[in-house]
Design a protein around this motif. Sequence first.
Motif, mmCIF file in Angstrom:
data_model
loop_
_atom_site.group_PDB
_atom_site.id
_atom_site.type_symbol
_atom_site.label_atom_id
_atom_site.label_comp_id
_atom_site.label_asym_id
_atom_site.label_seq_id
_atom_site.Cartn_x
_atom_site.Cartn_y
_atom_site.Cartn_z
ATOM 1 N N SER A 73 0.821 -1.212 0.000
ATOM 2 C CA SER A 73 0.000 0.000 0.000
ATOM 3 C C SER A 73 0.854 1.261 0.000
ATOM 4 O O SER A 73 0.511 2.263 -0.630
ATOM 5 C CB SER A 73 -0.932 -0.011 1.213
ATOM 6 O OG SER A 73 -1.767 1.107 1.216
ATOM 7 N N ASP A 74 1.992 1.208 0.687
ATOM 8 C CA ASP A 74 2.865 2.380 0.766
ATOM 9 C C ASP A 74 3.494 2.741 -0.574
ATOM 10 O O ASP A 74 3.933 3.883 -0.764
ATOM 11 C CB ASP A 74 3.967 2.155 1.800
ATOM 12 C CG ASP A 74 3.452 2.235 3.228
ATOM 13 O OD1 ASP A 74 2.321 2.730 3.421
ATOM 14 O OD2 ASP A 74 4.174 1.796 4.148
ATOM 15 N N GLU A 92 1.856 5.786 -2.148
ATOM 16 C CA GLU A 92 1.767 6.976 -1.306
ATOM 17 C C GLU A 92 1.518 8.244 -2.121
ATOM 18 O O GLU A 92 0.799 9.140 -1.694
ATOM 19 C CB GLU A 92 3.067 7.134 -0.504
ATOM 20 C CG GLU A 92 3.082 8.323 0.417
ATOM 21 C CD GLU A 92 2.072 8.199 1.551
ATOM 22 O OE1 GLU A 92 1.602 9.249 2.020
ATOM 23 O OE2 GLU A 92 1.749 7.048 1.947
ATOM 24 N N TRP A 100 -4.862 7.188 1.068
ATOM 25 C CA TRP A 100 -4.960 6.135 2.065
ATOM 26 C C TRP A 100 -6.334 6.209 2.706
ATOM 27 O O TRP A 100 -6.810 7.265 3.087
ATOM 28 C CB TRP A 100 -3.874 6.307 3.129
ATOM 29 C CG TRP A 100 -4.004 5.337 4.261
ATOM 30 C CD1 TRP A 100 -4.796 5.469 5.371
ATOM 31 C CD2 TRP A 100 -3.353 4.077 4.403
ATOM 32 N NE1 TRP A 100 -4.670 4.377 6.187
ATOM 33 C CE2 TRP A 100 -3.795 3.500 5.620
ATOM 34 C CE3 TRP A 100 -2.442 3.371 3.628
ATOM 35 C CZ2 TRP A 100 -3.332 2.259 6.057
ATOM 36 C CZ3 TRP A 100 -2.001 2.153 4.072
ATOM 37 C CH2 TRP A 100 -2.432 1.604 5.268
ATOM 38 N N ASP A 109 -7.510 -0.064 2.784
ATOM 39 C CA ASP A 109 -6.348 0.823 2.802
ATOM 40 C C ASP A 109 -6.413 1.677 1.542
ATOM 41 O O ASP A 109 -7.082 2.699 1.538
ATOM 42 C CB ASP A 109 -5.024 0.081 2.980
ATOM 43 C CG ASP A 109 -4.882 -1.135 2.097
ATOM 44 O OD1 ASP A 109 -5.530 -1.193 1.033
ATOM 45 O OD2 ASP A 109 -4.097 -2.036 2.453
ATOM 46 N N ARG A 110 -5.758 1.283 0.457
ATOM 47 C CA ARG A 110 -5.962 1.986 -0.812
ATOM 48 C C ARG A 110 -7.217 1.445 -1.495
ATOM 49 O O ARG A 110 -7.862 2.148 -2.256
ATOM 50 C CB ARG A 110 -4.762 1.802 -1.747
ATOM 51 C CG ARG A 110 -3.428 2.110 -1.114
ATOM 52 C CD ARG A 110 -3.252 3.570 -0.791
ATOM 53 N NE ARG A 110 -1.949 3.791 -0.149
ATOM 54 C CZ ARG A 110 -1.527 4.941 0.305
ATOM 55 N NH1 ARG A 110 -2.294 6.016 0.207
ATOM 56 N NH2 ARG A 110 -0.352 5.062 0.882
#
Length: 665
Positions: free
Chosen positions: A470-471, A474, A479, A496-497
């Motif tokens: 997920s990061d 960014e 998010w 999350d995303r």
Amino acid sequence: MACLGVLRALHGIQTGLIGVTLLASAGAAAQSTTILMAPAPGATYVHGRYYLIAQPYAAVRADLEKGLSGPGLGGFQPRDDTAPVSAMEFYWAQVAASHLPDVKRALDSQASHNADPVLDQALAAGAIIAGERDAFRAAIARQPEYANEAIKSLPFFSQPVPRWSFERQREKSSRTQVDYGTVMDVSALTGRAPLTLVWYGGAATTVTRHFRMTSCMVGVACFPDPHIERNAKTEEHADPALDRYVASLTQRLQALPPTDADRVMQAYFDAYARDRAAAVPAPAAALATLPETTLQGASLPADESDVRRYDNDNWRLVALPDGSLLASGSALHRYVPRARPFTPAVPPAGADSSSANRAAPDAAANAIDRQGGPAGFGISGPLKVGADGQVWAQGMREDGARQLLNWRPGQRQAAVVALDASMPDRRIDDWTLPARGGVALRVGDTFFTVTPQGRWTQRHWDASLRRKASDTLENAMPWLYGDAIQFGDGLFWATDRDGYGIDPATARVTASFKTRSNKLFFGSHRANWALAIAETPDGRRLRAIDLATGQARFDLETPAVYYTSSAARSAHGRLLAVSGADNTVVVLDMAENKLLLNLRAPKETSVSAMAFSWKGDTLWIYARPVGNNGATQLIAWDVPAGLRDAAQGQDIPDQLRCGYSMECR
């Protein structure tokens, strides 16, 4: 522009431009809308004026230095801010990428190069599915911003960019005037040589002092406290002499027309405004267009208020395949309708139907028999029923230890399922009934599953890999955080995303959906919708989200959005009912995206739970008296024949009771 970065940090300037106009002359400065940076609520801010001049940086700087030393403009402190682009503000990389195709390709390639190994590892471990990996890669390839690591890795951003700033502060009595500006060579970043940016502005801060005899605290009475109260107010105010000089300079050096300057700096504006523009509200279904329908129900015994207390968030109401309902609490009861005949799928056995357990013999009460539940349940909280008709409950032994209970209609006794010995002695975070049977419990990142034969297995969910995947987005996708979303399909869901569902039997992600909301709490994966709480400029609304696109289907204005008490859906997700903490119930047709009815329980009652029947012909509403004045009622709303959504296979009705918890907030 270094001052702009300082202001952004010190004053909490949020991105979102109120006006976007580059001024080309003194006349334009007086008539055009200036560029304003919108701050956080309550924060002070200043705005600056921008000019783009097609002249060499050295010539523009020399002219400014000479002018700033002239009459009325002395006292400025110069500073050389020349630095690599990688050490400058975040938006200059986006400006360069918007004008230089080779730079954009290099940034995109570097971002993909950094993300691909992480996404491949996450896919192999089951932290994402193949569709998510492809969607993530596509988002990264078109991402509007870039990580510092990607920017610093490219030689282009290591080259120094000439930049020179000036600032002056003057104090007079209780007023402080600050004037500042920057000259920057943007030729290399825009591919237009020569091109120089001139930015300047000013701010005036006025301090007032008042003598006070007392001080007051919130929730505490005022008390004697002689002191001087100091208040400061800052507002935009450029020095008139500086205004006149810069305007004459840019006119003399022929600054670009505003439309041309807008195009050059558009990436800068976009970088500041990204993700902060107000979303266009989805159309709201107006409740006033539909009449209210008040329903009457069958009275339940007086001890309902003690058995299923208003402040007990754990008790549940579920519908059974035979048309009856089961309610947990300090005692388990079964509600059997008698107003209309029904044929149980499995004849109940061992049910206590004595007159002591029935409601008072009036006309309304004769519609419902409250029977004792199967032996062995004792004190039970959450209930779930599977597609095979088996009921699972989280119970408690007399010594306070937790236990699982299992019962199928027709059995006299609930079966106790001993918990796995390695399960930590703390609250279960989530639980679900897999399609293959049995039950799955989630404690942190550990899944405990038990088969219908009673065999336990334990698996670890590697949440760190999901976070790493997920990061990588960014700078590409927002998010979104959400607690467990209830779809009733045997998976553990979170966001999350994207929204993603984990199979407890494998601890791997097996399904996902798109979302733009972080307050999802209920839905139907089969019917492609989820319910969310949406905060809009017009107030709080219920929002229906399309899972295929992540976009809002519609917004609903209803009192039930405040302190939502329960939600229920029909078997395939055709119908949705949502109740508030009062007597409000709204029923929606999710296939047609429209409000069907505004139902109302009797006055002075509060809806605590709801459930659709398996045949899809009834919505059951459990309404308790406000202040315990009167009897608890079980209300039946007859679903019109054309809207009935009967259970079939794994598709069964589901419900969520919020109580006073934050689950539906």
